[in-house]
Write an enzyme that holds these catalytic residues in place. Structure first.
Site, PDB file in Angstrom:
ATOM      1  N   ASP A   1       0.841  -1.181   0.000  1.00  0.00           N
ATOM      2  CA  ASP A   1       0.000   0.000   0.000  1.00  0.00           C
ATOM      3  C   ASP A   1       0.889   1.248   0.000  1.00  0.00           C
ATOM      4  O   ASP A   1       1.806   1.361   0.803  1.00  0.00           O
ATOM      5  CB  ASP A   1      -0.882  -0.009   1.258  1.00  0.00           C
TER       6      ASP A   1
ATOM      7  N   ARG B   1       4.789   2.044   9.816  1.00  0.00           N
ATOM      8  CA  ARG B   1       4.732   3.274   9.032  1.00  0.00           C
ATOM      9  C   ARG B   1       5.742   4.245   9.635  1.00  0.00           C
ATOM     10  O   ARG B   1       5.430   5.028  10.531  1.00  0.00           O
ATOM     11  CB  ARG B   1       3.317   3.844   9.023  1.00  0.00           C
TER      12      ARG B   1
ATOM     13  N   GLN C   1      -4.499  -3.302  12.597  1.00  0.00           N
ATOM     14  CA  GLN C   1      -5.901  -3.115  12.248  1.00  0.00           C
ATOM     15  C   GLN C   1      -6.498  -4.405  11.699  1.00  0.00           C
ATOM     16  O   GLN C   1      -5.779  -5.333  11.343  1.00  0.00           O
ATOM     17  CB  GLN C   1      -6.073  -1.976  11.245  1.00  0.00           C
TER      18      GLN C   1
ATOM     19  N   ASP D   1     -14.153   7.834   5.339  1.00  0.00           N
ATOM     20  CA  ASP D   1     -13.649   7.534   6.680  1.00  0.00           C
ATOM     21  C   ASP D   1     -14.796   7.511   7.672  1.00  0.00           C
ATOM     22  O   ASP D   1     -15.690   8.382   7.630  1.00  0.00           O
ATOM     23  CB  ASP D   1     -12.649   8.603   7.141  1.00  0.00           C
TER      24      ASP D   1
ATOM     25  N   SER E   1     -10.777   3.662   7.503  1.00  0.00           N
ATOM     26  CA  SER E   1     -10.716   4.167   6.141  1.00  0.00           C
ATOM     27  C   SER E   1     -11.173   3.013   5.256  1.00  0.00           C
ATOM     28  O   SER E   1     -10.674   1.894   5.394  1.00  0.00           O
ATOM     29  CB  SER E   1      -9.288   4.581   5.789  1.00  0.00           C
TER      30      SER E   1
END
Length: 333
Positions: A55, A108, A123, A234, A250
Protein backbone atom coordinates in the site's frame (compact mmCIF):
# COMPACT_ATOMS: atom_id res chain seq x y z
CA UNK A 1 0.07 17.34 18.38
CA UNK A 2 -0.23 15.76 21.79
CA UNK A 3 -3.38 16.25 23.85
CA UNK A 4 -3.30 15.93 27.63
CA UNK A 5 -6.80 15.85 29.16
CA UNK A 6 -6.89 17.81 32.39
CA UNK A 7 -7.07 15.56 35.45
CA UNK A 8 -6.82 12.38 33.36
CA UNK A 9 -6.87 9.08 35.22
CA UNK A 10 -7.30 5.76 33.45
CA UNK A 11 -10.44 3.90 34.51
CA UNK A 12 -8.54 0.60 34.33
CA UNK A 13 -5.20 -0.49 35.76
CA UNK A 14 -2.53 -1.71 33.35
CA UNK A 15 -3.33 -5.32 34.18
CA UNK A 16 -7.07 -4.75 33.76
CA UNK A 17 -6.34 -2.94 30.52
CA UNK A 18 -4.56 -5.97 29.08
CA UNK A 19 -7.59 -8.16 29.80
CA UNK A 20 -9.97 -5.53 28.47
CA UNK A 21 -8.00 -5.23 25.20
CA UNK A 22 -8.62 -8.93 24.57
CA UNK A 23 -12.31 -8.46 25.36
CA UNK A 24 -12.60 -5.60 22.86
CA UNK A 25 -10.75 -7.43 20.10
CA UNK A 26 -12.48 -10.79 20.58
CA UNK A 27 -15.91 -9.19 20.74
CA UNK A 28 -15.57 -6.83 17.83
CA UNK A 29 -13.96 -9.17 15.31
CA UNK A 30 -16.63 -11.79 15.96
CA UNK A 31 -19.40 -9.21 15.60
CA UNK A 32 -17.86 -7.72 12.45
CA UNK A 33 -17.34 -11.09 10.77
CA UNK A 34 -20.98 -11.98 11.36
CA UNK A 35 -22.28 -8.60 10.17
CA UNK A 36 -20.32 -8.62 6.91
CA UNK A 37 -20.14 -12.41 6.41
CA UNK A 38 -16.34 -12.59 6.49
CA UNK A 39 -13.91 -15.51 6.90
CA UNK A 40 -10.76 -14.98 8.93
CA UNK A 41 -7.53 -15.66 7.01
CA UNK A 42 -3.79 -15.26 7.60
CA UNK A 43 -1.86 -12.39 6.04
CA UNK A 44 1.73 -11.39 5.24
CA UNK A 45 3.99 -9.02 7.15
CA UNK A 46 6.37 -8.67 4.19
CA UNK A 47 5.93 -8.59 0.40
CA UNK A 48 8.37 -8.17 -2.49
CA UNK A 49 8.96 -4.68 -3.84
CA UNK A 50 8.61 -5.95 -7.42
CA UNK A 51 5.05 -7.16 -6.80
CA UNK A 52 3.72 -3.59 -6.51
CA UNK A 53 1.26 -4.92 -3.97
CA UNK A 54 2.29 -2.86 -0.95
CA UNK A 55 0.00 0.00 0.00
CA UNK A 56 1.37 3.42 -0.99
CA UNK A 57 -0.93 5.27 1.45
CA UNK A 58 -0.60 8.92 0.41
CA UNK A 59 2.17 8.05 -2.04
CA UNK A 60 5.02 9.71 -0.16
CA UNK A 61 5.65 7.50 2.89
CA UNK A 62 8.91 5.55 2.91
CA UNK A 63 8.53 1.80 3.30
CA UNK A 64 10.77 -0.31 5.53
CA UNK A 65 12.73 -2.48 3.10
CA UNK A 66 15.62 -4.93 3.07
CA UNK A 67 17.48 -7.43 0.89
CA UNK A 68 17.25 -11.17 1.56
CA UNK A 69 19.80 -13.99 1.77
CA UNK A 70 18.12 -16.56 -0.48
CA UNK A 71 15.70 -14.48 -2.57
CA UNK A 72 16.61 -11.91 -5.21
CA UNK A 73 15.27 -8.37 -5.05
CA UNK A 74 14.01 -6.43 -2.04
CA UNK A 75 11.33 -7.14 0.53
CA UNK A 76 9.08 -4.49 2.10
CA UNK A 77 7.22 -4.48 5.39
CA UNK A 78 3.56 -3.84 4.55
CA UNK A 79 1.97 -0.46 5.22
CA UNK A 80 -1.48 -2.00 4.84
CA UNK A 81 -3.04 -4.86 2.88
CA UNK A 82 -5.41 -2.91 0.65
CA UNK A 83 -4.10 -4.54 -2.54
CA UNK A 84 -3.09 -7.91 -1.13
CA UNK A 85 -6.64 -8.67 0.06
CA UNK A 86 -8.07 -8.29 -3.43
CA UNK A 87 -5.48 -10.66 -4.82
CA UNK A 88 -6.30 -13.14 -2.04
CA UNK A 89 -10.02 -13.06 -2.82
CA UNK A 90 -9.19 -14.01 -6.42
CA UNK A 91 -6.69 -16.72 -5.51
CA UNK A 92 -8.98 -18.32 -2.93
CA UNK A 93 -12.02 -18.31 -5.22
CA UNK A 94 -14.40 -16.02 -3.31
CA UNK A 95 -17.69 -15.09 -4.96
CA UNK A 96 -19.93 -11.96 -4.74
CA UNK A 97 -21.22 -11.52 -1.19
CA UNK A 98 -18.30 -13.46 0.32
CA UNK A 99 -15.33 -11.87 2.05
CA UNK A 100 -12.32 -12.08 4.35
CA UNK A 101 -10.74 -10.29 7.29
CA UNK A 102 -7.33 -10.55 8.87
CA UNK A 103 -5.06 -9.12 11.56
CA UNK A 104 -2.80 -6.64 9.80
CA UNK A 105 0.41 -5.48 11.47
CA UNK A 106 2.45 -2.80 9.72
CA UNK A 107 5.24 -0.29 10.22
CA UNK A 108 4.73 3.27 9.03
CA UNK A 109 8.08 4.87 9.73
CA UNK A 110 7.06 8.34 8.52
CA UNK A 111 3.97 8.77 10.70
CA UNK A 112 4.13 11.67 13.15
CA UNK A 113 3.66 10.05 16.55
CA UNK A 114 1.18 11.54 19.02
CA UNK A 115 -1.90 10.48 21.00
CA UNK A 116 -3.49 8.92 17.94
CA UNK A 117 -0.55 7.86 15.77
CA UNK A 118 2.13 5.23 16.24
CA UNK A 119 4.77 3.86 13.88
CA UNK A 120 3.28 0.44 14.63
CA UNK A 121 -0.12 -0.02 13.02
CA UNK A 122 -2.52 -2.82 13.87
CA UNK A 123 -5.90 -3.12 12.25
CA UNK A 124 -8.52 -5.50 11.01
CA UNK A 125 -8.16 -5.44 7.24
CA UNK A 126 -11.27 -6.74 5.49
CA UNK A 127 -12.47 -7.12 1.92
CA UNK A 128 -15.37 -8.78 0.12
CA UNK A 129 -16.37 -9.47 -3.46
CA UNK A 130 -19.27 -7.45 -4.85
CA UNK A 131 -21.24 -7.41 -8.07
CA UNK A 132 -21.09 -4.59 -10.62
CA UNK A 133 -24.60 -3.54 -9.47
CA UNK A 134 -23.28 -2.88 -5.96
CA UNK A 135 -20.64 -0.36 -7.03
CA UNK A 136 -22.72 2.57 -5.77
CA UNK A 137 -23.09 4.99 -2.87
CA UNK A 138 -26.12 3.25 -1.37
CA UNK A 139 -24.32 -0.07 -1.01
CA UNK A 140 -21.35 1.75 0.51
CA UNK A 141 -23.61 3.46 3.05
CA UNK A 142 -25.33 0.21 4.02
CA UNK A 143 -21.95 -1.41 4.64
CA UNK A 144 -20.86 1.54 6.80
CA UNK A 145 -24.03 1.22 8.88
CA UNK A 146 -23.27 -2.47 9.53
CA UNK A 147 -19.75 -1.65 10.73
CA UNK A 148 -20.99 1.12 13.01
CA UNK A 149 -23.63 -1.22 14.42
CA UNK A 150 -20.88 -3.77 15.16
CA UNK A 151 -18.89 -1.11 17.04
CA UNK A 152 -22.00 -0.04 18.95
CA UNK A 153 -22.87 -3.60 19.99
CA UNK A 154 -19.25 -4.32 20.97
CA UNK A 155 -19.18 -1.22 23.16
CA UNK A 156 -22.28 -2.39 25.01
CA UNK A 157 -20.80 -5.84 25.64
CA UNK A 158 -17.48 -4.42 26.85
CA UNK A 159 -19.28 -2.12 29.29
CA UNK A 160 -21.25 -5.05 30.67
CA UNK A 161 -17.94 -6.61 31.65
CA UNK A 162 -16.35 -3.32 32.75
CA UNK A 163 -19.14 -1.11 34.18
CA UNK A 164 -16.62 1.61 35.08
CA UNK A 165 -16.41 2.47 31.35
CA UNK A 166 -18.92 4.99 30.04
CA UNK A 167 -18.15 5.84 26.38
CA UNK A 168 -21.40 6.63 24.58
CA UNK A 169 -21.46 5.45 20.96
CA UNK A 170 -24.02 6.90 18.56
CA UNK A 171 -25.05 4.38 15.91
CA UNK A 172 -26.83 7.02 13.81
CA UNK A 173 -24.44 7.81 10.96
CA UNK A 174 -24.31 11.24 9.35
CA UNK A 175 -23.13 11.01 5.73
CA UNK A 176 -21.40 13.96 4.06
CA UNK A 177 -18.91 14.42 1.21
CA UNK A 178 -15.63 16.28 1.51
CA UNK A 179 -16.90 18.90 -0.95
CA UNK A 180 -20.09 19.45 1.03
CA UNK A 181 -17.97 19.81 4.15
CA UNK A 182 -15.67 22.36 2.48
CA UNK A 183 -18.71 24.30 1.26
CA UNK A 184 -20.05 24.31 4.82
CA UNK A 185 -16.80 25.45 6.47
CA UNK A 186 -14.67 27.12 3.75
CA UNK A 187 -12.66 29.10 6.29
CA UNK A 188 -11.52 26.05 8.25
CA UNK A 189 -8.69 23.58 7.61
CA UNK A 190 -9.54 19.98 6.70
CA UNK A 191 -8.96 18.75 10.26
CA UNK A 192 -10.94 21.65 11.74
CA UNK A 193 -13.85 20.82 9.44
CA UNK A 194 -13.80 17.23 10.63
CA UNK A 195 -13.84 18.34 14.26
CA UNK A 196 -16.76 20.70 13.64
CA UNK A 197 -19.01 18.19 11.86
CA UNK A 198 -18.19 15.23 14.11
CA UNK A 199 -18.69 17.22 17.31
CA UNK A 200 -22.19 18.03 16.07
CA UNK A 201 -23.20 14.62 14.73
CA UNK A 202 -21.02 12.25 16.86
CA UNK A 203 -20.73 9.51 14.20
CA UNK A 204 -19.89 10.61 10.66
CA UNK A 205 -18.95 8.94 7.40
CA UNK A 206 -16.92 11.46 5.41
CA UNK A 207 -17.08 10.47 1.73
CA UNK A 208 -15.09 11.02 -1.46
CA UNK A 209 -11.51 11.40 -0.27
CA UNK A 210 -8.54 11.60 -2.62
CA UNK A 211 -9.41 14.00 -5.40
CA UNK A 212 -9.07 17.78 -5.42
CA UNK A 213 -11.90 19.95 -4.11
CA UNK A 214 -13.19 23.19 -5.69
CA UNK A 215 -10.56 25.04 -3.65
CA UNK A 216 -7.86 23.15 -5.52
CA UNK A 217 -6.81 21.35 -2.34
CA UNK A 218 -7.34 17.73 -1.32
CA UNK A 219 -9.16 17.04 1.91
CA UNK A 220 -6.68 14.23 2.49
CA UNK A 221 -4.47 12.00 0.39
CA UNK A 222 -5.35 8.55 -0.91
CA UNK A 223 -3.31 6.21 -3.06
CA UNK A 224 -4.82 6.13 -6.58
CA UNK A 225 -4.85 2.36 -6.95
CA UNK A 226 -7.09 0.90 -4.26
CA UNK A 227 -10.13 3.06 -3.36
CA UNK A 228 -12.41 4.60 -5.96
CA UNK A 229 -12.24 8.24 -4.79
CA UNK A 230 -15.94 8.70 -5.60
CA UNK A 231 -16.94 5.68 -3.51
CA UNK A 232 -14.81 5.80 -0.38
CA UNK A 233 -14.66 7.49 3.01
CA UNK A 234 -13.65 7.53 6.68
CA UNK A 235 -15.68 6.52 9.71
CA UNK A 236 -15.21 9.26 12.31
CA UNK A 237 -16.60 9.42 15.86
CA UNK A 238 -16.40 12.12 18.49
CA UNK A 239 -13.84 11.41 21.20
CA UNK A 240 -15.14 13.26 24.24
CA UNK A 241 -11.98 12.65 26.27
CA UNK A 242 -9.67 14.14 23.64
CA UNK A 243 -12.26 16.59 22.27
CA UNK A 244 -11.58 15.72 18.64
CA UNK A 245 -12.82 13.76 15.64
CA UNK A 246 -11.45 10.24 15.93
CA UNK A 247 -10.90 8.14 12.80
CA UNK A 248 -11.71 4.46 13.24
CA UNK A 249 -11.77 3.28 9.66
CA UNK A 250 -10.72 4.17 6.14
CA UNK A 251 -12.70 2.15 3.61
CA UNK A 252 -14.43 2.13 0.27
CA UNK A 253 -15.44 0.39 -2.91
CA UNK A 254 -12.22 -0.50 -4.68
CA UNK A 255 -11.17 0.72 -8.12
CA UNK A 256 -12.39 -0.93 -11.28
CA UNK A 257 -10.50 -0.69 -14.59
CA UNK A 258 -11.97 2.71 -15.47
CA UNK A 259 -11.42 4.46 -12.12
CA UNK A 260 -7.95 2.91 -11.73
CA UNK A 261 -6.74 4.27 -15.05
CA UNK A 262 -8.32 7.67 -14.41
CA UNK A 263 -6.80 8.05 -10.95
CA UNK A 264 -3.36 6.85 -12.01
CA UNK A 265 -3.47 9.38 -14.85
CA UNK A 266 -4.54 12.17 -12.49
CA UNK A 267 -1.65 11.42 -10.14
CA UNK A 268 0.87 11.04 -12.96
CA UNK A 269 1.79 7.43 -12.23
CA UNK A 270 0.51 5.44 -15.20
CA UNK A 271 3.73 3.40 -15.05
CA UNK A 272 2.07 1.37 -12.28
CA UNK A 273 -0.14 -0.21 -14.92
CA UNK A 274 2.82 -2.47 -15.71
CA UNK A 275 2.56 -4.17 -12.28
CA UNK A 276 0.80 -7.53 -12.19
CA UNK A 277 -1.74 -6.32 -9.62
CA UNK A 278 -2.78 -3.37 -11.76
CA UNK A 279 -2.88 -5.41 -14.97
CA UNK A 280 -5.29 -7.84 -13.32
CA UNK A 281 -7.68 -5.02 -12.46
CA UNK A 282 -7.44 -3.41 -15.88
CA UNK A 283 -8.13 -6.71 -17.69
CA UNK A 284 -10.93 -7.76 -15.31
CA UNK A 285 -9.13 -10.76 -13.80
CA UNK A 286 -9.51 -9.61 -10.20
CA UNK A 287 -13.04 -9.35 -8.79
CA UNK A 288 -14.82 -6.12 -7.93
CA UNK A 289 -14.52 -5.51 -4.20
CA UNK A 290 -15.27 -3.33 -1.19
CA UNK A 291 -12.94 -3.20 1.78
CA UNK A 292 -11.09 -1.24 4.39
CA UNK A 293 -9.16 -1.20 7.62
CA UNK A 294 -10.43 -0.74 11.16
CA UNK A 295 -7.86 0.27 13.73
CA UNK A 296 -7.49 -2.27 16.52
CA UNK A 297 -5.59 -0.04 18.94
CA UNK A 298 -7.78 2.90 17.92
CA UNK A 299 -10.92 0.96 18.82
CA UNK A 300 -9.43 -0.22 22.13
CA UNK A 301 -8.35 3.31 22.92
CA UNK A 302 -11.85 4.65 22.27
CA UNK A 303 -13.90 2.01 24.07
CA UNK A 304 -11.51 1.80 27.04
CA UNK A 305 -11.37 5.62 27.24
CA UNK A 306 -7.61 5.93 26.98
CA UNK A 307 -5.85 9.24 26.31
CA UNK A 308 -2.97 7.80 24.26
CA UNK A 309 -2.63 4.94 21.79
CA UNK A 310 0.51 3.88 23.66
CA UNK A 311 -1.69 2.82 26.57
CA UNK A 312 -3.11 -0.05 24.50
CA UNK A 313 -0.18 -1.06 22.26
CA UNK A 314 3.58 -1.48 22.50
CA UNK A 315 5.56 0.79 20.20
CA UNK A 316 8.56 3.15 20.20
CA UNK A 317 8.20 6.62 21.64
CA UNK A 318 10.67 9.41 22.30
CA UNK A 319 11.85 9.77 25.88
CA UNK A 320 10.45 13.29 25.98
CA UNK A 321 6.99 11.96 25.05
CA UNK A 322 7.19 9.23 27.69
CA UNK A 323 8.13 11.77 30.36
CA UNK A 324 5.47 14.24 29.27
CA UNK A 325 2.81 11.53 29.29
CA UNK A 326 3.90 10.33 32.73
CA UNK A 327 3.52 13.87 34.08
CA UNK A 328 -0.13 13.72 32.94
CA UNK A 329 -0.90 10.26 34.39
CA UNK A 330 -0.57 8.60 30.97
CA UNK A 331 1.54 5.45 31.31
CA UNK A 332 2.77 4.12 27.97
CA UNK A 333 3.29 0.37 27.56
Amino acid sequence: MNIYPKGYQSSLSQRETQKAIKTVKDTFQTTLAKALELDRITAPLIVTKASGINDDLNGVERKVHFTMKNVEGEAEVVQSLAKWKRQALYRYGYKPGEGIYTDMNAIRRDDDTDNLHSMFVDQWDWCKVISRENRNIEFLKETVKKIVEAIYESNKKVQQQYPVLSFEMSKEVFFITTQELEDMFPELSAKERENAIVKEHKTVFLMQIGGKLKSGEKHDGRAPDYDDWKLNGDILVWNELLQCAFELSSMGIRVDSESLHSQLETEGCLERESFEFHKNILNGTYPLTIGGGIGQSRLCMLLLQKAHIGEVQCSIWSESMREECKEHNIILL
